[in-house]
Write a protein that holds these residues in place. Structure first.
Motif, PDB file in Angstrom:
ATOM      1  N   THR A  61       0.838  -1.202   0.000  1.00  0.00           N
ATOM      2  CA  THR A  61       0.000   0.000   0.000  1.00  0.00           C
ATOM      3  C   THR A  61       0.877   1.257   0.000  1.00  0.00           C
ATOM      4  N   LEU A  62       1.955   1.246   0.784  1.00  0.00           N
ATOM      5  CA  LEU A  62       2.901   2.367   0.816  1.00  0.00           C
ATOM      6  C   LEU A  62       3.475   2.620  -0.577  1.00  0.00           C
ATOM      7  N   TYR A  63       3.978   1.571  -1.213  1.00  0.00           N
ATOM      8  CA  TYR A  63       4.589   1.661  -2.539  1.00  0.00           C
ATOM      9  C   TYR A  63       3.569   2.165  -3.577  1.00  0.00           C
ATOM     10  N   SER A  64       2.387   1.573  -3.582  1.00  0.00           N
ATOM     11  CA  SER A  64       1.367   1.918  -4.573  1.00  0.00           C
ATOM     12  C   SER A  64       0.936   3.372  -4.461  1.00  0.00           C
ATOM     13  N   TYR A  65       0.679   3.823  -3.242  1.00  0.00           N
ATOM     14  CA  TYR A  65       0.265   5.216  -3.062  1.00  0.00           C
ATOM     15  C   TYR A  65       1.414   6.186  -3.298  1.00  0.00           C
ATOM     16  N   LYS A  66       2.627   5.803  -2.950  1.00  0.00           N
ATOM     17  CA  LYS A  66       3.784   6.671  -3.217  1.00  0.00           C
ATOM     18  C   LYS A  66       3.926   6.904  -4.720  1.00  0.00           C
ATOM     19  N   LYS A  67       3.811   5.832  -5.503  1.00  0.00           N
ATOM     20  CA  LYS A  67       3.893   5.946  -6.962  1.00  0.00           C
ATOM     21  C   LYS A  67       2.725   6.755  -7.528  1.00  0.00           C
ATOM     22  N   ALA A  68       1.623   6.781  -6.806  1.00  0.00           N
ATOM     23  CA  ALA A  68       0.448   7.554  -7.218  1.00  0.00           C
ATOM     24  C   ALA A  68       0.499   8.997  -6.715  1.00  0.00           C
ATOM     25  N   GLY A  69       1.570   9.342  -5.970  1.00  0.00           N
ATOM     26  CA  GLY A  69       1.748  10.725  -5.532  1.00  0.00           C
ATOM     27  C   GLY A  69       1.265  11.033  -4.135  1.00  0.00           C
ATOM     28  N   LYS A  70       1.006  10.026  -3.329  1.00  0.00           N
ATOM     29  CA  LYS A  70       0.544  10.240  -1.951  1.00  0.00           C
ATOM     30  C   LYS A  70       1.482   9.547  -0.968  1.00  0.00           C
ATOM     31  N   LYS A  71       1.649  10.158   0.180  1.00  0.00           N
ATOM     32  CA  LYS A  71       2.538   9.613   1.202  1.00  0.00           C
ATOM     33  C   LYS A  71       1.726   8.904   2.272  1.00  0.00           C
ATOM     34  N   LEU A  72       2.197   7.708   2.643  1.00  0.00           N
ATOM     35  CA  LEU A  72       1.615   6.945   3.745  1.00  0.00           C
ATOM     36  C   LEU A  72       2.716   6.571   4.722  1.00  0.00           C
TER      37      LEU A  72
END
Length: 158
Positions: free
Chosen positions: A76-87
């Motif tokens: 989830t961290l990787y996917s959202y980071k690549k989508a421009g969001k930080k978790l």
């Protein structure tokens, strides 16, 4: 031009847009300059879902955050980071950082948190129709599965 285009127009104009992307965005394409905050959140969620799905078959590894191995919160961290969001890093921290949504309000791309009491122990990305993309456990891999428990909470990445 409106902020959303209908699907037949989108398919004829974009050609290479995958069915997964269309499904993740609810059959809509966001047009630059015409997006609301809710549409922008949907775009990030749809992109994160597409990225997670692209990792299908990647092996589980405890503590891994990609790009070729993942644990649940690493995906989830990787996917959202690549989508421009930080978790944050862990499933519990990710739960704490999201906007809580009800099961009836969940949307594709929302995070699904599995819990025991107050403790979150697993996370995946909601793919619609009661399914999630996740990296479940040692000996497994990133895959699409049905939500198997009623002990889940939903969170929307801000």
């Amino acid at each position: 031009m409106s902020a959303q285009m209908n699907v037949p127009f989108l398919i004829s104009r974009a050609g290479a847009v995958s069915a997964l992307t269309l499904a993740a965005l609810g059959g809509s394409l966001l047009v630059p300059g015409g997006t609301s905050e809710a549409q922008a959140a949907t775009a990030h969620a749809g992109k994160a879902l597409q990225i997670a799905a692209s990792k299908k078959g990647a092996p589980y590894k405890y503590g891994a955050t990609g790009p070729s191995r993942f644990d649940c919160s690493g995906l989830t961290l990787y996917s959202y980071k690549k989508a421009g969001k930080k978790l944050p890093r862990t499933a519990q921290q990710q739960y704490n950082s999201t906007r809580k949504v009800s099961a009836s309000s969940r949307q594709v791309g929302d995070l699904v948190f599995f819990h025991s009491g107050k403790r979150v122990y697993h996370v995946g990305i909601y793919a619609g129709k009661g399914k999630i993309w996740h990296s479940p456990k040692t000996g497994s891999w990133v895959k699409l599965d049905k939500i198997w428990s009623k002990s889940v909470w939903y969170g929307r990445v801000r």
